[in-house]
Scaffold this motif. Sequence first.
Motif, PDB file in Angstrom:
ATOM      1  N   UNK A 101       0.849  -1.197   0.000  1.00  0.00           N
ATOM      2  CA  UNK A 101       0.000   0.000   0.000  1.00  0.00           C
ATOM      3  C   UNK A 101       0.885   1.247   0.000  1.00  0.00           C
ATOM      4  N   UNK A 102       1.464   1.595  -1.138  1.00  0.00           N
ATOM      5  CA  UNK A 102       2.358   2.754  -1.209  1.00  0.00           C
ATOM      6  C   UNK A 102       1.584   4.059  -1.069  1.00  0.00           C
ATOM      7  N   UNK A 103       2.248   5.148  -0.682  1.00  0.00           N
ATOM      8  CA  UNK A 103       1.568   6.447  -0.582  1.00  0.00           C
ATOM      9  C   UNK A 103       0.955   6.896  -1.910  1.00  0.00           C
ATOM     10  N   UNK A 104       1.480   6.338  -3.012  1.00  0.00           N
ATOM     11  CA  UNK A 104       1.008   6.733  -4.346  1.00  0.00           C
ATOM     12  C   UNK A 104      -0.142   5.863  -4.846  1.00  0.00           C
ATOM     13  N   UNK A 105      -0.707   5.022  -3.987  1.00  0.00           N
ATOM     14  CA  UNK A 105      -1.689   4.038  -4.455  1.00  0.00           C
ATOM     15  C   UNK A 105      -2.943   4.687  -5.044  1.00  0.00           C
ATOM     16  N   UNK A 106      -3.233   5.931  -4.667  1.00  0.00           N
ATOM     17  CA  UNK A 106      -4.425   6.600  -5.194  1.00  0.00           C
ATOM     18  C   UNK A 106      -4.160   7.325  -6.508  1.00  0.00           C
ATOM     19  N   UNK A 107      -2.897   7.313  -6.956  1.00  0.00           N
ATOM     20  CA  UNK A 107      -2.591   7.929  -8.244  1.00  0.00           C
ATOM     21  C   UNK A 107      -3.149   7.052  -9.360  1.00  0.00           C
ATOM     22  N   UNK A 108      -3.818   7.641 -10.312  1.00  0.00           N
ATOM     23  CA  UNK A 108      -4.362   6.899 -11.450  1.00  0.00           C
ATOM     24  C   UNK A 108      -3.322   6.851 -12.561  1.00  0.00           C
ATOM     25  N   UNK A 109      -3.208   5.697 -13.205  1.00  0.00           N
ATOM     26  CA  UNK A 109      -2.258   5.523 -14.317  1.00  0.00           C
ATOM     27  C   UNK A 109      -0.830   5.895 -13.921  1.00  0.00           C
ATOM     28  N   UNK A 110      -0.422   5.455 -12.735  1.00  0.00           N
ATOM     29  CA  UNK A 110       0.937   5.721 -12.266  1.00  0.00           C
ATOM     30  C   UNK A 110       1.826   4.574 -12.735  1.00  0.00           C
ATOM     31  N   UNK A 111       2.428   4.755 -13.904  1.00  0.00           N
ATOM     32  CA  UNK A 111       3.128   3.669 -14.570  1.00  0.00           C
ATOM     33  C   UNK A 111       4.547   3.444 -14.095  1.00  0.00           C
ATOM     34  N   UNK A 112       5.167   2.442 -14.687  1.00  0.00           N
ATOM     35  CA  UNK A 112       6.525   2.036 -14.340  1.00  0.00           C
ATOM     36  C   UNK A 112       7.530   3.159 -14.555  1.00  0.00           C
ATOM     37  N   UNK A 113       7.553   3.729 -15.758  1.00  0.00           N
ATOM     38  CA  UNK A 113       8.538   4.768 -16.080  1.00  0.00           C
ATOM     39  C   UNK A 113       8.371   5.989 -15.173  1.00  0.00           C
ATOM     40  N   UNK A 114       7.135   6.395 -14.931  1.00  0.00           N
ATOM     41  CA  UNK A 114       6.896   7.560 -14.077  1.00  0.00           C
ATOM     42  C   UNK A 114       7.340   7.285 -12.646  1.00  0.00           C
ATOM     43  N   UNK A 115       7.077   6.080 -12.162  1.00  0.00           N
ATOM     44  CA  UNK A 115       7.487   5.721 -10.803  1.00  0.00           C
ATOM     45  C   UNK A 115       9.002   5.769 -10.664  1.00  0.00           C
ATOM     46  N   UNK A 116       9.712   5.172 -11.630  1.00  0.00           N
ATOM     47  CA  UNK A 116      11.173   5.173 -11.586  1.00  0.00           C
ATOM     48  C   UNK A 116      11.720   6.598 -11.693  1.00  0.00           C
ATOM     49  N   UNK A 117      11.135   7.412 -12.554  1.00  0.00           N
ATOM     50  CA  UNK A 117      11.582   8.802 -12.691  1.00  0.00           C
ATOM     51  C   UNK A 117      11.427   9.545 -11.367  1.00  0.00           C
ATOM     52  N   UNK A 118      10.301   9.335 -10.693  1.00  0.00           N
ATOM     53  CA  UNK A 118      10.077   9.997  -9.404  1.00  0.00           C
ATOM     54  C   UNK A 118      11.069   9.503  -8.348  1.00  0.00           C
ATOM     55  N   UNK A 119      11.384   8.204  -8.366  1.00  0.00           N
ATOM     56  CA  UNK A 119      12.387   7.673  -7.436  1.00  0.00           C
ATOM     57  C   UNK A 119      13.738   8.329  -7.684  1.00  0.00           C
ATOM     58  N   UNK A 120      14.085   8.459  -8.950  1.00  0.00           N
ATOM     59  CA  UNK A 120      15.354   9.103  -9.325  1.00  0.00           C
ATOM     60  C   UNK A 120      15.382  10.556  -8.852  1.00  0.00           C
ATOM     61  N   UNK A 121      14.289  11.283  -9.067  1.00  0.00           N
ATOM     62  CA  UNK A 121      14.213  12.688  -8.668  1.00  0.00           C
ATOM     63  C   UNK A 121      14.344  12.850  -7.155  1.00  0.00           C
ATOM     64  N   UNK A 122      13.924  11.790  -6.415  1.00  0.00           N
ATOM     65  CA  UNK A 122      14.002  11.848  -4.947  1.00  0.00           C
ATOM     66  C   UNK A 122      15.321  11.300  -4.411  1.00  0.00           C
ATOM     67  N   UNK A 123      16.254  10.960  -5.316  1.00  0.00           N
ATOM     68  CA  UNK A 123      17.581  10.505  -4.892  1.00  0.00           C
ATOM     69  C   UNK A 123      17.689   9.042  -4.574  1.00  0.00           C
ATOM     70  N   UNK A 124      16.852   8.206  -5.186  1.00  0.00           N
ATOM     71  CA  UNK A 124      16.902   6.763  -4.933  1.00  0.00           C
ATOM     72  C   UNK A 124      18.270   6.189  -5.305  1.00  0.00           C
TER      73      UNK A 124
END
Length: 286
Positions: free
Chosen positions: A119-142
Motif C-alpha cells: 500500500x504505497x503512498x502513491x496508491x491513489x494515483x491513477x495511471x501511475x506507470x513504471x517509467x513515471x514511478x522510476x523517474x520519481x524515485x530518481x528525482x528523490x535521490x533513490x
Amino acid sequence: MPKIKIYPDTKDLINLFNKSDPYSPDEFEDKLNINDAEIVLSLTNILELSAPLTHSNNDASVMQRLMRIEKMPIRFISESKVANLELSEAVLAFNEGREYSQIDPFVSRFDETLSDDGLPPTRNYINYGLAQTVFDLWAEGCDFKRLKGYVSRFRRLFEIERNIHNKPNLRKEFTYVVERGLISNNLGIPSQGLGTFAEWIYKEPRRCPSLRIGYEVYHEMVRDVKTIPEDTTMDDLCYANYIPYVDFISFDRRMYHYIKQTCISNGLGYESGLYKGLSEIFAELK
C-alpha cells in the motif's frame, strides 16, 4: 487460463535493448503474445535496469527502455511480500493441521513493490506507470545500486562461514532462519514450538518454497570455496526467490549451475524451469 510467466535476467533485458540480442524489443513482444506469456518484473531487476540513472546523461535512454517495457505484457512480483505471505500461510496451515497452500506474491503496479504492505503512498494515483514511478524515485535521490553496498559485507559473511570448522547441520540450522523470518515479519511462534514448525516446513520443499530455495542456494555457494561472490551475486540470490512463482527464469551461466545443482540435490523440483537466456526459453515455446 493464466499467462506463462517469464522472469528474465537483467542482462537479458539489457541485451534486448542495446543489441537486439537474441531479439529486438518488437520481436520479443511478438513472441510473448504468440505464447500468451508475460514478463515478470521485480524491484531488483527494475533497479538494476535503471542503474544508469546515477549518471544524469543516461536518463533519457533508461526512460525509453522502461516506457517500451510498459507496452509489453508484464506482471510485477513483490519481493517484500514473498517471505511474509509464505510464513503467514505456513503458520496458519500448521496451526490448523492442513497442507500449505501456494501464495500469490504478484501486485498490479510497480509502486506496490516498494512497500512491505503493498500500500504505497502513491496508491491513489491513477495511471501511475513504471517509467513515471522510476523517474520519481530518481528525482528523490533513490540509490539504484542499493544491493551493491552490501557486497563487501556479503563476501565477509561467506569467508566467516567457510572458516567454521564444525559445520552446522543445515536441516537444524534452518530453524534459526525460520525464527528470524517470523520475528522480522511480526509473526508469532506456533503453539507446538519453533523446532517442530521449522521441521514441518523443511520436510516438504513446497512449503515456503522461496525461503527454502534461497537458503539452500546460499549454502551451496558457501560450500564451493573456489567461488568468490561477485557484485551481481546478491541480485541473483534475489532472483532465486522467484523461481517457485514463475514458469521460466533465466540466470547467467555460473548461477544457473549453482541453482540447478541445488534443486536436484535437495529434491526441490524446479530445475526444469531454469534457463541460461531468453533464446533457450523460447526454444521451448513457439
